[in-house]
Design a protein around this motif. Structure first.
Motif, mmCIF file in Angstrom:
data_model
loop_
_atom_site.group_PDB
_atom_site.id
_atom_site.type_symbol
_atom_site.label_atom_id
_atom_site.label_comp_id
_atom_site.label_asym_id
_atom_site.label_seq_id
_atom_site.Cartn_x
_atom_site.Cartn_y
_atom_site.Cartn_z
ATOM 1 N N SER A 211 0.812 -1.220 0.000
ATOM 2 C CA SER A 211 0.000 0.000 0.000
ATOM 3 C C SER A 211 0.840 1.262 0.000
ATOM 4 O O SER A 211 0.450 2.291 0.553
ATOM 5 C CB SER A 211 -0.957 -0.001 1.194
ATOM 6 N N TYR B 2 1.311 -4.050 -4.034
ATOM 7 C CA TYR B 2 -0.129 -4.229 -3.861
ATOM 8 C C TYR B 2 -0.688 -3.166 -2.919
ATOM 9 O O TYR B 2 0.041 -2.441 -2.247
ATOM 10 C CB TYR B 2 -0.421 -5.620 -3.296
ATOM 11 N N LYS C 88 -3.988 -2.775 -0.043
ATOM 12 C CA LYS C 88 -5.054 -3.440 0.711
ATOM 13 C C LYS C 88 -6.191 -2.451 0.892
ATOM 14 O O LYS C 88 -5.984 -1.327 1.323
ATOM 15 C CB LYS C 88 -4.546 -3.896 2.075
ATOM 16 N N GLY D 151 -9.768 -2.633 2.751
ATOM 17 C CA GLY D 151 -10.555 -3.499 3.616
ATOM 18 C C GLY D 151 -9.813 -4.806 3.817
ATOM 19 O O GLY D 151 -8.636 -4.820 4.163
ATOM 20 N N LYS D 152 -10.478 -5.912 3.558
ATOM 21 C CA LYS D 152 -9.846 -7.227 3.703
ATOM 22 C C LYS D 152 -9.283 -7.753 2.385
ATOM 23 O O LYS D 152 -8.719 -8.837 2.343
ATOM 24 C CB LYS D 152 -10.859 -8.226 4.267
ATOM 25 N N GLN D 153 -9.434 -6.989 1.308
ATOM 26 C CA GLN D 153 -8.977 -7.408 -0.014
ATOM 27 C C GLN D 153 -7.581 -6.868 -0.314
ATOM 28 O O GLN D 153 -7.244 -5.758 0.078
ATOM 29 C CB GLN D 153 -9.931 -6.909 -1.091
ATOM 30 N N THR D 154 -6.796 -7.645 -1.047
ATOM 31 C CA THR D 154 -5.479 -7.235 -1.521
ATOM 32 C C THR D 154 -5.510 -7.212 -3.046
ATOM 33 O O THR D 154 -5.954 -8.177 -3.667
ATOM 34 C CB THR D 154 -4.392 -8.216 -1.028
ATOM 35 N N TYR D 155 -5.043 -6.109 -3.627
ATOM 36 C CA TYR D 155 -5.037 -5.941 -5.082
ATOM 37 C C TYR D 155 -3.601 -5.704 -5.540
ATOM 38 O O TYR D 155 -2.954 -4.755 -5.104
ATOM 39 C CB TYR D 155 -5.906 -4.758 -5.498
ATOM 40 N N ASN D 156 -3.105 -6.557 -6.440
ATOM 41 C CA ASN D 156 -1.748 -6.432 -6.954
ATOM 42 C C ASN D 156 -1.714 -5.552 -8.187
ATOM 43 O O ASN D 156 -2.642 -5.554 -8.997
ATOM 44 C CB ASN D 156 -1.174 -7.806 -7.305
ATOM 45 N N ARG E 95 -8.163 -3.188 -12.609
ATOM 46 C CA ARG E 95 -9.391 -3.227 -11.841
ATOM 47 C C ARG E 95 -9.812 -1.800 -11.528
ATOM 48 O O ARG E 95 -8.989 -0.930 -11.327
ATOM 49 C CB ARG E 95 -9.136 -3.989 -10.542
ATOM 50 N N ARG F 166 -16.950 2.314 -4.120
ATOM 51 C CA ARG F 166 -17.880 1.728 -3.167
ATOM 52 C C ARG F 166 -18.003 2.600 -1.926
ATOM 53 O O ARG F 166 -17.123 3.403 -1.625
ATOM 54 C CB ARG F 166 -17.441 0.323 -2.766
#
Length: 187
Positions: free
Chosen positions: A35, A126, A128, A130-135, A140, A144
């Motif tokens: 992050s 990556y 983070k 919330g609870k999601q991790t995006y590389n 994407r 929200r």
């Protein structure tokens, strides 16, 4: 004798190639993978002693001439020698921070490389949410409402931009300029 001379020449070449980059700063800078957490690496004044020999200069300045709505631009520049990070020779680290502005604040950490090999490590960076991790590298885009905050994320091959409640966090791999930068601004 000819064989011995060839072996010595190869040994010297191998030694020079392995010692050309005496300092690997990847561990020191690895917090930005998660992050873009540059707060772990921006206190360049408290840099671990093992890295001091790699620093040619450490210059601090205030750029009042180019001040903007974010305030005065404080700049710290480390010029480096014999350093690698994320698989590429690293020549310079620049930390910029503004304060005293009318609209918010702005911070940016920029790593300057001498080649583009650092681009090969994009997928290990990556964010983070919330609870999601995006590389990085996996395109994407979403927007929200989370708890009491509005969030949006755009992620692609060269980095990401994440906005939450008037703060924008970004990571950018710039192949043309051979830089990797993390930034945050608020408005």
């Amino acid at each position: 004798m000819k064989h011995l001379t060839t072996c010595l020449a190869l040994s010297a070449t191998t030694f020079m190639a392995t010692s050309a980059y005496a300092g690997d700063w990847t561990a020191e800078l690895s917090a930005i993978k998660n992050s873009c957490d540059y707060y772990e690496v921006v206190n360049l004044d408290t840099l671990a002693k093992k890295y001091h020999a790699s620093v040619i200069s450490n210059k601090k300045s205030v750029d009042r001439k180019n001040s903007n709505a974010y305030g005065n631009n404080h700049i710290q520049t480390l010029v480096l020698k014999d350093v690698v990070a994320f698989g590429s020779p690293l020549s310079k680290i620049v930390w910029e921070e503004t304060d005293g502005g009318e609209v918010g604040n702005f911070n940016r950490l920029t790593l300057h490389f001498t080649n583009t090999n650092f681009m090969n490590n994009r997928s290990s960076f990556y964010i983070k949410v919330g609870k999601q991790t995006y590389n990085v590298g996996k395109g994407r885009k979403f927007s929200r409402q989370a708890d009491d905050s509005q969030q949006s994320l755009t992620i692609n091959d060269t980095g990401y931009e994440f906005e939450e409640d008037g703060r924008v966090f970004s990571l950018n791999f710039d192949k043309k300029n051979k830089t990797l930068n993390c930034g945050m601004y608020s408005y």
